[in-house]
Design an enzyme around this catalytic site. Structure first.
Site, PDB file in Angstrom:
ATOM      1  N   TYR A 198       0.860  -1.186   0.000  1.00 12.95           N
ATOM      2  CA  TYR A 198       0.000   0.000   0.000  1.00 12.95           C
ATOM      3  C   TYR A 198       0.890   1.228   0.000  1.00 12.95           C
ATOM      4  CZ  TYR A 198      -3.800   3.150   1.561  1.00 12.95           C
ATOM      5  OH  TYR A 198      -4.718   4.164   1.671  1.00 12.95           O
ATOM      6  N   LYS A 247      -1.500  -1.474  -3.891  1.00 12.51           N
ATOM      7  CA  LYS A 247      -2.585  -0.496  -3.823  1.00 12.51           C
ATOM      8  C   LYS A 247      -1.957   0.877  -3.987  1.00 12.51           C
ATOM      9  CE  LYS A 247      -6.027   1.496  -0.683  1.00 12.51           C
ATOM     10  NZ  LYS A 247      -6.562   1.512   0.705  1.00 12.51           N
TER      11      LYS A 247
END
Length: 299
Positions: free
Chosen positions: A142, A170
């Protein structure tokens, strides 16, 4: 049994970063979490992120995190990917959270860039590798430098992609140029982590999204994705433009705050926030209602 995945879509395509419902007195609401998870999957999500920032992970205990994973897996784990947030700015703590999530039945891990301490790229590399080595679960990185303070550089992403369990990223970096290069060179499955950029990221190679507005417009997000994949760029663009007021309204302030307010307005499980997050003012609530109505959301 976990839902079927492929190397191209290891966690599904349409995922929502789920809020953590609390009871009126601020306790963990596991029944509400199960009901909300079922609602989200029924609406078109094929994956849920639990214990992420949108799940108020900074203010939930390790025990609460484990119980939440168990509850959501029990509710929807046979028809949606349940991915547990395990990233912190303390590598040893992150490893404990990763192992706890695996024991609780999670299908994968979300590992955010260590925040505030601003480690160098080599520190990021070793941190993420350690998390991936801690369990047998697939890992989604992320990358959100606006909150963490440092980006995961493209070269670091390429190095991390060599690990067999680091399979996805992400992307909340907000840089389509960097995303284009990283998608092309890393081979990671790419998920948009910025709702306003869902369609633009699909256009440069993302395979899906980890959304906040998916709490409210999952069918539309899936329709946009399917239109894009089928080559109907005009339809995908129309849906994107239809949703612009939702994207804007849900992020006028911190996204957990607006999401819980919107879910409460819809009669869905949400509950109060934990400090330092605070509820919307009456004026902010009215603005949210106007934004959502402009985007076609029925409250």
């Amino acid at each position: 049994m976990a839902p079927t995945s492929t190397p191209q879509t290891p966690f599904g395509r349409v995922l929502t970063a789920m809020v953590t419902p609390f009871t009126a007195d601020g306790a963990l609401d596991l029944d509400g979490a199960q009901r909300l998870a079922a609602h989200l999957v029924d609406a078109g999500n094929d994956g849920l992120i639990v214990n992420g920032t949108t799940g108020e992970s900074p203010t939930t205990s390790d025990g609460e995190k484990s119980r939440l994973v168990e509850a959501v897996v029990e509710a929807v784990g046979d028809r949606a990917h349940v991915v547990a947030g395990a990233g912190t700015n303390d590598t040893a703590h992150s490893l404990r959270l990763a192992r706890d999530a695996a024991e609780a039945g999670a299908h994968g891990l979300l590992a955010v860039t260590p925040y505030y301490s601003k480690p160098p790229q080599e520190g990021l590399y070793r941190h993420f590798r350690a998390i991936a080595d801690a369990t047998d679960l697939p890992v989604m990185l992320y990358d959100i430098p606006g909150r963490s303070g440092v980006p995961i550089n493209t070269e670091t992403l390429v190095r991390l992609a060599e690990h067999p369990r680091i399979v996805a990223n992400k992307d909340a970096k907000g840089d389509l140029g960097r995303a284009s290069w990283a998608i092309a060179t890393s081979g990671l499955a790419w998920y948009s982590g910025d709702d306003m950029l869902n369609l633009p990221l699909l256009s440069v190679g993302a395979i899906g999204y980890v959304s906040v507005v998916g709490h409210l417009v999952a069918p539309e997000l899936r329709a946009m994705l399917e239109a894009h994949v089928s080559g109907d760029v005009v339809k995908a663009t129309e849906i994107h433009q239809q949703l612009l007021p939702v994207f804007t309204g849900m992020f006028r302030t911190q996204g957990v705050i607006t999401t819980k307010a919107a879910l409460t307005l819809k009669g869905l499980p949400a509950g109060p926030l934990r400090m330092p997050l605070v509820e919307l003012s009456s004026e902010e609530t009215e603005q949210l209602k106007r934004d959502l109505a402009a985007g076609g959301v029925q409250l």
